[in-house]
Design a protein around this motif. Sequence first.
Motif, PDB file in Angstrom:
ATOM      1  N   LEU A   1      15.710  -0.770   6.904  1.00 12.15           N
ATOM      2  CA  LEU A   1      14.996   0.331   7.547  1.00 12.15           C
ATOM      3  C   LEU A   1      13.540   0.381   7.101  1.00 12.15           C
ATOM      4  N   LEU A   2      13.294   0.097   5.852  1.00 12.56           N
ATOM      5  CA  LEU A   2      11.915   0.090   5.360  1.00 12.56           C
ATOM      6  C   LEU A   2      11.108  -1.047   5.976  1.00 12.56           C
ATOM      7  N   LEU A   3      11.739  -2.202   6.153  1.00 10.03           N
ATOM      8  CA  LEU A   3      11.014  -3.328   6.746  1.00 10.03           C
ATOM      9  C   LEU A   3      10.718  -3.089   8.223  1.00 10.03           C
ATOM     10  N   ASN A   4      11.500  -2.221   8.877  1.00 16.84           N
ATOM     11  CA  ASN A   4      11.242  -1.942  10.295  1.00 16.84           C
ATOM     12  C   ASN A   4       9.991  -1.106  10.512  1.00 16.84           C
ATOM     13  N   VAL A   5       9.552  -0.388   9.480  1.00 11.89           N
ATOM     14  CA  VAL A   5       8.392   0.498   9.641  1.00 11.89           C
ATOM     15  C   VAL A   5       7.145  -0.082   8.980  1.00 11.89           C
ATOM     16  N   LYS A   6       7.160  -1.348   8.624  1.00 12.74           N
ATOM     17  CA  LYS A   6       6.015  -1.907   7.900  1.00 12.74           C
ATOM     18  C   LYS A   6       4.758  -1.973   8.762  1.00 12.74           C
ATOM     19  N   ASP A   7       4.923  -2.117  10.069  1.00  7.88           N
ATOM     20  CA  ASP A   7       3.735  -2.266  10.921  1.00  7.88           C
ATOM     21  C   ASP A   7       2.926  -0.979  11.030  1.00  7.88           C
ATOM     22  N   ILE A   8       3.559   0.154  10.832  1.00 10.21           N
ATOM     23  CA  ILE A   8       2.825   1.411  10.937  1.00 10.21           C
ATOM     24  C   ILE A   8       1.824   1.574   9.799  1.00 10.21           C
ATOM     25  N   PHE A   9       2.034   0.856   8.719  1.00  3.44           N
ATOM     26  CA  PHE A   9       1.122   0.936   7.575  1.00  3.44           C
ATOM     27  C   PHE A   9      -0.078  -0.004   7.714  1.00  3.44           C
ATOM     28  N   SER A  10      -0.145  -0.730   8.777  1.00  7.20           N
ATOM     29  CA  SER A  10      -1.299  -1.601   9.007  1.00  7.20           C
ATOM     30  C   SER A  10      -2.334  -0.956   9.920  1.00  7.20           C
ATOM     31  N   GLU A  11      -2.079   0.287  10.349  1.00  7.29           N
ATOM     32  CA  GLU A  11      -2.986   0.994  11.262  1.00  7.29           C
ATOM     33  C   GLU A  11      -3.241   2.388  10.719  1.00  7.29           C
ATOM     34  N   PRO A  12      -4.332   3.033  11.180  1.00  7.78           N
ATOM     35  CA  PRO A  12      -4.573   4.423  10.783  1.00  7.78           C
ATOM     36  C   PRO A  12      -3.409   5.308  11.264  1.00  7.78           C
ATOM     37  N   PRO A  13      -3.068   6.342  10.521  1.00  5.30           N
ATOM     38  CA  PRO A  13      -3.782   6.882   9.357  1.00  5.30           C
ATOM     39  C   PRO A  13      -3.249   6.378   8.013  1.00  5.30           C
ATOM     40  N   TYR A  14      -2.391   5.321   8.028  1.00  6.05           N
ATOM     41  CA  TYR A  14      -1.745   4.896   6.793  1.00  6.05           C
ATOM     42  C   TYR A  14      -2.334   3.627   6.169  1.00  6.05           C
ATOM     43  N   ASP A  15      -3.207   2.953   6.863  1.00  5.56           N
ATOM     44  CA  ASP A  15      -3.760   1.726   6.258  1.00  5.56           C
ATOM     45  C   ASP A  15      -4.693   2.083   5.101  1.00  5.56           C
ATOM     46  N   LEU A  16      -4.948   1.110   4.251  1.00 10.35           N
ATOM     47  CA  LEU A  16      -5.663   1.371   2.998  1.00 10.35           C
ATOM     48  C   LEU A  16      -7.064   1.892   3.223  1.00 10.35           C
ATOM     49  N   TYR A  17      -7.722   1.425   4.245  1.00  5.80           N
ATOM     50  CA  TYR A  17      -9.126   1.785   4.455  1.00  5.80           C
ATOM     51  C   TYR A  17      -9.293   3.090   5.225  1.00  5.80           C
ATOM     52  N   SER A  18      -8.175   3.731   5.565  1.00  6.44           N
ATOM     53  CA  SER A  18      -8.243   5.032   6.242  1.00  6.44           C
ATOM     54  C   SER A  18      -7.858   6.182   5.328  1.00  6.44           C
ATOM     55  N   LEU A  19      -7.568   5.906   4.087  1.00  2.23           N
ATOM     56  CA  LEU A  19      -7.114   6.935   3.164  1.00  2.23           C
ATOM     57  C   LEU A  19      -8.288   7.727   2.613  1.00  2.23           C
ATOM     58  N   SER A  20      -8.055   9.003   2.361  1.00  7.92           N
ATOM     59  CA  SER A  20      -9.083   9.875   1.800  1.00  7.92           C
ATOM     60  C   SER A  20      -9.249   9.605   0.309  1.00  7.92           C
ATOM     61  N   GLY A  21     -10.317  10.178  -0.260  1.00  6.47           N
ATOM     62  CA  GLY A  21     -10.569  10.001  -1.674  1.00  6.47           C
ATOM     63  C   GLY A  21      -9.461  10.586  -2.538  1.00  6.47           C
ATOM     64  N   LYS A  22      -8.926  11.745  -2.147  1.00  6.54           N
ATOM     65  CA  LYS A  22      -7.839  12.365  -2.900  1.00  6.54           C
ATOM     66  C   LYS A  22      -6.590  11.493  -2.850  1.00  6.54           C
ATOM     67  N   HIS A  23      -6.325  10.935  -1.674  1.00  7.74           N
ATOM     68  CA  HIS A  23      -5.160  10.064  -1.521  1.00  7.74           C
ATOM     69  C   HIS A  23      -5.309   8.797  -2.381  1.00  7.74           C
ATOM     70  N   LEU A  24      -6.498   8.216  -2.365  1.00  3.20           N
ATOM     71  CA  LEU A  24      -6.743   7.033  -3.202  1.00  3.20           C
ATOM     72  C   LEU A  24      -6.603   7.348  -4.680  1.00  3.20           C
ATOM     73  N   ASN A  25      -7.059   8.531  -5.070  1.00  2.00           N
ATOM     74  CA  ASN A  25      -6.965   8.921  -6.474  1.00  2.00           C
ATOM     75  C   ASN A  25      -5.507   9.062  -6.900  1.00  2.00           C
ATOM     76  N   LEU A  26      -4.670   9.627  -6.037  1.00  2.00           N
ATOM     77  CA  LEU A  26      -3.252   9.752  -6.358  1.00  2.00           C
ATOM     78  C   LEU A  26      -2.577   8.390  -6.465  1.00  2.00           C
ATOM     79  N   LEU A  27      -2.934   7.473  -5.568  1.00  2.00           N
ATOM     80  CA  LEU A  27      -2.349   6.139  -5.634  1.00  2.00           C
ATOM     81  C   LEU A  27      -2.789   5.398  -6.894  1.00  2.00           C
TER      82      LEU A  27
END
Length: 413
Positions: free
Chosen positions: A280-306
């Motif tokens: 199930l996790l591998l089926n949703v991997k493509d959604i993380f390659s586009e906004p709002p979940y891709d790395l370059y679309s994350l906010s500063g607060k989100h990056l700080n938490l990661l």
Amino acid sequence: MTLVWRLFRRPAYLSSSSAFTLQRQQYAYPMTILARQGSGATEKRAADKKTTLPPIIPPKISPIEPKYSQCKEDDTASTASWSKWPPTKTDTKKASTQRLSRENVESYMFKHFFDYIKNYEKLLEKNFPSAMKVYRTYVDGVMDFYNDMKAYLKIVRIVNNSSMGLKALNRKELELYMQMPRDMMKVAPSLFFVALPVVGYVAMPLIFAFPQQCLCSHFWTLQQRAEFQQAALKKRLKNNKPVLRILQSKLKNAKKHENHEELQQVLGMLGSGFHPNVELLLNVKDIFSEPPYDLYSLSGKHLNLLCQLHGVPTLLFKTYHLWEHAFLVHNMDQAILREGHVHNMHPDDIRRSCYIRGLNPINLSTEEMTTWLRNWIKISTSLEEQHISMFLYLPVLLGYNHPNNWHLIYDDS
């Protein structure tokens, strides 16, 4: 002519020294005999001339010159000394005995000196046990840190010179390649102040009073390593819940994506106390390659938490540090596959790998750790570079509801 030659020729027997030489000298040359008779020379006059010669006076002996007896003694001594060459076995044994005795004296002195030093250390350990324990920990830590730093520089050369890059390293080398720069940055100020002539005496007690903040794992005892590792993991795991809340809040912005419903199911399971399976996790991997979940679309607060979730520096270049961390851990997963998968790893290495990936391995069996790590590696090796943000969420997707993590975060006992 022949007659003349025979008259003046010397007889052959006169050339040899014999007892008859003086008796036959008067017959040596016939012409000489005639000349002597003509001049009136006789043997008697020759004998008279010999008797009139002055007597031979022996030279006086100077008092400075050695006497005959002394010279004889010196000659005897020199002759005796040369008569002993080459030296006999007795002389050789005597010389070797003298040499060995000198060496024995030196070794005896050094042995007692080192024994004194050892006894002095034991005396210090007996009278000042805490101070000596800190001293030994510091010395051993410096040696371990120096050896790891040399190994790190060697690994850097391999990565820079090899066409394979990080794939030329094994799992342990990759772990050192990731951890050593952080340790060097952390311990550099402490080593600098300790090396100062006067400040070092004041700085060392203060540094060892706060080893978790001022020193790295090379300078920790085994007990401190276990405690500080648990404390660091607990601090990281406390960011799981805020990260999950951000994932849920951004779900409404991904309604148009084809994997929206599957991701909603995954997040619902995590919020309900369950874990989704690997498929199930591998089926949703493509959604993380586009906004709002891709790395370059994350906010500063989100990056700080990661960054806090993965133990990555949060001061500058957060996106770069997160990308580098994900890339290194991904290469570690591939190295584990190259080395024969998880079942070929030592339990201590499996435990360390769980710490790096965000799972508390305390009180877990080797089978439980192996199963969890297999699921992680299966997902990690199936992701590509555009799915790097999903890799950063894996500690939450695979470990949010794990009982050991909950026990570490919320159990204060």
